[in-house]
Motif scaffolding. Structure first.
Motif, PDB file in Angstrom:
ATOM      1  N   TRP A 105       0.851  -1.182   0.000  1.00  0.00           N
ATOM      2  CA  TRP A 105       0.000   0.000   0.000  1.00  0.00           C
ATOM      3  C   TRP A 105       0.885   1.231   0.000  1.00  0.00           C
ATOM      4  O   TRP A 105       2.080   1.157   0.267  1.00  0.00           O
ATOM      5  N   GLY A 106       0.302   2.360  -0.329  1.00  0.00           N
ATOM      6  CA  GLY A 106       1.085   3.586  -0.408  1.00  0.00           C
ATOM      7  C   GLY A 106       0.374   4.752   0.247  1.00  0.00           C
ATOM      8  O   GLY A 106      -0.840   4.732   0.456  1.00  0.00           O
ATOM      9  N   TYR A 107       1.169   5.764   0.563  1.00  0.00           N
ATOM     10  CA  TYR A 107       0.656   6.989   1.171  1.00  0.00           C
ATOM     11  C   TYR A 107       1.226   8.177   0.405  1.00  0.00           C
ATOM     12  O   TYR A 107       2.436   8.251   0.184  1.00  0.00           O
ATOM     13  N   LEU A 108       0.354   9.069  -0.013  1.00  0.00           N
ATOM     14  CA  LEU A 108       0.765  10.295  -0.698  1.00  0.00           C
ATOM     15  C   LEU A 108       0.268  11.488   0.104  1.00  0.00           C
ATOM     16  O   LEU A 108      -0.855  11.477   0.614  1.00  0.00           O
ATOM     17  N   SER A 109       1.088  12.508   0.181  1.00  0.00           N
ATOM     18  CA  SER A 109       0.665  13.748   0.817  1.00  0.00           C
ATOM     19  C   SER A 109       0.593  14.830  -0.249  1.00  0.00           C
ATOM     20  O   SER A 109       1.561  15.071  -0.961  1.00  0.00           O
ATOM     21  N   ALA A 110      -0.557  15.469  -0.348  1.00  0.00           N
ATOM     22  CA  ALA A 110      -0.761  16.567  -1.291  1.00  0.00           C
ATOM     23  C   ALA A 110      -1.097  17.801  -0.461  1.00  0.00           C
ATOM     24  O   ALA A 110      -2.187  18.340  -0.525  1.00  0.00           O
ATOM     25  N   SER A 111      -0.158  18.217   0.363  1.00  0.00           N
ATOM     26  CA  SER A 111      -0.407  19.249   1.369  1.00  0.00           C
ATOM     27  C   SER A 111       0.275  20.561   1.016  1.00  0.00           C
ATOM     28  O   SER A 111       1.148  21.050   1.732  1.00  0.00           O
ATOM     29  N   ASP A 112      -0.133  21.148  -0.081  1.00  0.00           N
ATOM     30  CA  ASP A 112       0.506  22.379  -0.537  1.00  0.00           C
ATOM     31  C   ASP A 112       0.123  23.600   0.308  1.00  0.00           C
ATOM     32  O   ASP A 112       0.795  24.620   0.267  1.00  0.00           O
ATOM     33  N   LYS A 113      -0.919  23.508   1.112  1.00  0.00           N
ATOM     34  CA  LYS A 113      -1.334  24.615   1.981  1.00  0.00           C
ATOM     35  C   LYS A 113      -1.061  24.304   3.453  1.00  0.00           C
ATOM     36  O   LYS A 113      -1.659  24.856   4.348  1.00  0.00           O
ATOM     37  N   TYR A 114      -0.138  23.380   3.702  1.00  0.00           N
ATOM     38  CA  TYR A 114       0.215  22.957   5.052  1.00  0.00           C
ATOM     39  C   TYR A 114       1.358  23.827   5.548  1.00  0.00           C
ATOM     40  O   TYR A 114       2.386  23.939   4.898  1.00  0.00           O
ATOM     41  N   TYR A 115       1.165  24.446   6.708  1.00  0.00           N
ATOM     42  CA  TYR A 115       2.162  25.404   7.178  1.00  0.00           C
ATOM     43  C   TYR A 115       2.990  24.927   8.361  1.00  0.00           C
ATOM     44  O   TYR A 115       4.175  25.229   8.429  1.00  0.00           O
ATOM     45  N   ALA A 116       2.404  24.241   9.315  1.00  0.00           N
ATOM     46  CA  ALA A 116       3.140  23.872  10.514  1.00  0.00           C
ATOM     47  C   ALA A 116       2.390  22.793  11.287  1.00  0.00           C
ATOM     48  O   ALA A 116       1.204  22.572  11.089  1.00  0.00           O
ATOM     49  N   ALA A 117       3.123  22.147  12.188  1.00  0.00           N
ATOM     50  CA  ALA A 117       2.529  21.192  13.120  1.00  0.00           C
ATOM     51  C   ALA A 117       3.074  21.501  14.510  1.00  0.00           C
ATOM     52  O   ALA A 117       4.234  21.877  14.660  1.00  0.00           O
ATOM     53  N   THR A 118       2.240  21.341  15.502  1.00  0.00           N
ATOM     54  CA  THR A 118       2.712  21.516  16.874  1.00  0.00           C
ATOM     55  C   THR A 118       3.631  20.340  17.210  1.00  0.00           C
ATOM     56  O   THR A 118       3.541  19.279  16.581  1.00  0.00           O
ATOM     57  N   PRO A 119       4.505  20.486  18.198  1.00  0.00           N
ATOM     58  CA  PRO A 119       5.362  19.355  18.585  1.00  0.00           C
ATOM     59  C   PRO A 119       4.553  18.117  18.985  1.00  0.00           C
ATOM     60  O   PRO A 119       4.931  16.995  18.645  1.00  0.00           O
ATOM     61  N   ASP A 120       3.430  18.305  19.674  1.00  0.00           N
ATOM     62  CA  ASP A 120       2.589  17.164  20.046  1.00  0.00           C
ATOM     63  C   ASP A 120       1.991  16.490  18.817  1.00  0.00           C
ATOM     64  O   ASP A 120       1.899  15.265  18.763  1.00  0.00           O
ATOM     65  N   ALA A 121       1.590  17.284  17.848  1.00  0.00           N
ATOM     66  CA  ALA A 121       1.050  16.727  16.607  1.00  0.00           C
ATOM     67  C   ALA A 121       2.127  15.944  15.865  1.00  0.00           C
ATOM     68  O   ALA A 121       1.865  14.858  15.345  1.00  0.00           O
ATOM     69  N   GLU A 122       3.321  16.495  15.823  1.00  0.00           N
ATOM     70  CA  GLU A 122       4.425  15.806  15.148  1.00  0.00           C
ATOM     71  C   GLU A 122       4.686  14.451  15.794  1.00  0.00           C
ATOM     72  O   GLU A 122       4.839  13.440  15.097  1.00  0.00           O
ATOM     73  N   MET A 123       4.723  14.399  17.111  1.00  0.00           N
ATOM     74  CA  MET A 123       4.944  13.129  17.806  1.00  0.00           C
ATOM     75  C   MET A 123       3.821  12.144  17.505  1.00  0.00           C
ATOM     76  O   MET A 123       4.069  10.961  17.270  1.00  0.00           O
TER      77      MET A 123
END
Length: 88
Positions: free
Chosen positions: A58-76
């Protein structure tokens, strides 16, 4: 006709998420900022969907051209989610 098509969307005050599944490909579109809540919803969707792949590639693609940031908790949370998904 396509099989195994589904989608999921979620929005909070910081950003939004749209995930499409077409067969064994997941495509995610994050917009604006990714909060821990947004990351949690994304991971829950992935944890729910990846067992359906039954060990097949299976595969995963990210099409997040309007993505600006993630909080440290979100990143974890996202890193933990990716690790769990990769186990399937």
């Amino acid at each position: 006709m396509e099989k195994n098509i589904s989608s999921f969307s979620f929005k909070d005050k910081n950003g939004s998420l749209l995930v499409f599944r077409k067969n064994n490909i997941l495509t995610a579109k994050f917009s604006d900022a990714c909060s821990e809540t947004l990351a949690k919803k994304f991971c829950e969707f992935c944890e729910q969907i990846t067992p359906e792949f039954e060990g097949k590639p299976w595969g995963y693609l990210s099409a997040s051209d309007k993505y600006y940031a993630a909080t440290p908790d979100a990143e974890m949370r996202l890193v933990e989610g990716y690790k769990k998904s990769m186990a399937n």
